[in-house]
Design an enzyme around this catalytic site. Structure first.
Site, short mmCIF file in Angstrom:
data_model
loop_
_atom_site.label_atom_id
_atom_site.label_comp_id
_atom_site.label_asym_id
_atom_site.label_seq_id
_atom_site.Cartn_x
_atom_site.Cartn_y
_atom_site.Cartn_z
N LEU A 77 31.28 41.79 48.48
CA LEU A 77 32.63 42.26 49.07
C LEU A 77 33.12 43.42 49.31
O LEU A 77 33.99 43.93 49.45
CB LEU A 77 33.75 41.30 48.45
CG LEU A 77 33.46 39.69 48.59
CD1 LEU A 77 34.48 38.81 47.69
CD2 LEU A 77 33.31 39.27 49.93
N CYS A 78 32.05 44.47 48.73
CA CYS A 78 32.54 45.98 48.95
C CYS A 78 32.13 46.29 50.31
O CYS A 78 31.35 46.03 51.02
CB CYS A 78 31.35 46.84 47.96
SG CYS A 78 31.97 46.70 46.26
N HIS A 79 33.01 47.38 50.60
CA HIS A 79 32.90 47.81 52.08
C HIS A 79 31.79 48.98 52.07
O HIS A 79 31.93 49.79 51.01
CB HIS A 79 34.40 48.62 52.40
CG HIS A 79 35.38 47.51 52.87
ND1 HIS A 79 36.06 46.99 51.77
CD2 HIS A 79 35.67 47.21 53.93
CE1 HIS A 79 36.93 46.00 52.23
NE2 HIS A 79 36.73 46.15 53.74
N MET A 115 33.67 50.96 42.67
CA MET A 115 32.52 50.15 42.45
C MET A 115 31.34 50.89 42.60
O MET A 115 30.17 50.83 41.76
CB MET A 115 32.51 49.03 43.43
CG MET A 115 33.62 48.18 43.23
SD MET A 115 33.50 47.45 41.62
CE MET A 115 32.10 46.60 41.50
N GLU A 116 31.32 52.02 43.35
CA GLU A 116 30.15 52.98 43.38
C GLU A 116 30.02 53.58 42.07
O GLU A 116 28.73 53.98 41.88
CB GLU A 116 30.32 54.00 44.63
CG GLU A 116 30.22 53.16 46.19
CD GLU A 116 31.50 52.45 46.21
OE1 GLU A 116 31.50 51.74 47.33
OE2 GLU A 116 32.51 52.34 45.63
N ASP A 130 14.44 50.15 31.46
CA ASP A 130 12.94 50.14 32.04
C ASP A 130 11.94 51.18 31.52
O ASP A 130 10.94 50.63 31.35
CB ASP A 130 13.10 49.91 33.58
CG ASP A 130 11.83 49.55 34.36
OD1 ASP A 130 11.26 48.74 33.75
OD2 ASP A 130 11.31 50.49 35.01
#
Length: 160
Positions: A77-79, A115-116, A130
């Site tokens: 739901l992120c733009h 969010m980024e 990793d």
């Protein structure tokens, strides 16, 4: 029961992408942090450049930058937003012990870059994991959080 204050939920309780079309464009920044806790022996190998997969900190930095630019593809739901600057810093911290990751983002637009910033930290941390997992199975990703955000209608948030 649906809380009407949840912007990503419609009247029927279904997920939706928020309409930001009427919001003003403003300068926006966000800072996020996280940690990868490691054994001192693993930190020594990173410092000496002896990890088989290569330069852990540089590869994780690039992964974090790349992830920030792809956040809208990863979080449903992120733009997608224009990102003007992404800075991802990884520092070895003996007191953790481990690697501290900080992401700083800048944009101007109708929605924020929190969010980024969080995605950049998360993917950088996963990349460290990793790259060290062959020598350390006990590495722990911890404490990914928003440190601050500036700009937008909701104003500034300073968590640390």
């Amino acid at each position: 029961m649906t809380d009407s204050k949840l912007s990503h939920i419609d009247e029927e309780g279904r997920a939706r992408m928020v309409d930001v079309g009427s919001k003003p464009e403003t300068e926006r920044t966000a800072v996020a942090k996280g940690e990868v806790h490691l054994k001192p022996e693993t930190i020594s190998l990173i410092r000496a450049g002896l990890m088989k997969k290569g330069d852990v900190l540089t590869v994780a930095q690039i992964a974090g930058i790349q992830a920030a630019k792809r956040t809208a593809e990863l979080i449903p739901l992120c733009h997608p937003i224009p990102i003007h600057q992404v800075q991802v810093d990884l520092q070895i911290r003996d007191e953790l012990p481990g690697v501290e990751i900080t992401a700083r983002l800048k944009s101007s637009g109708k929605t924020g870059v929190e969010m980024e910033a969080l995605t950049a930290v998360a993917v950088a941390a996963l990349t460290v994991y990793d790259m060290v997992k062959a020598v350390e199975k006990t590495a722990r990703i911890q404490n990914i959080r928003l440190v601050e955000k500036r700009g937008g209608v909701s104003g500034d948030v300073i968590n640390e």
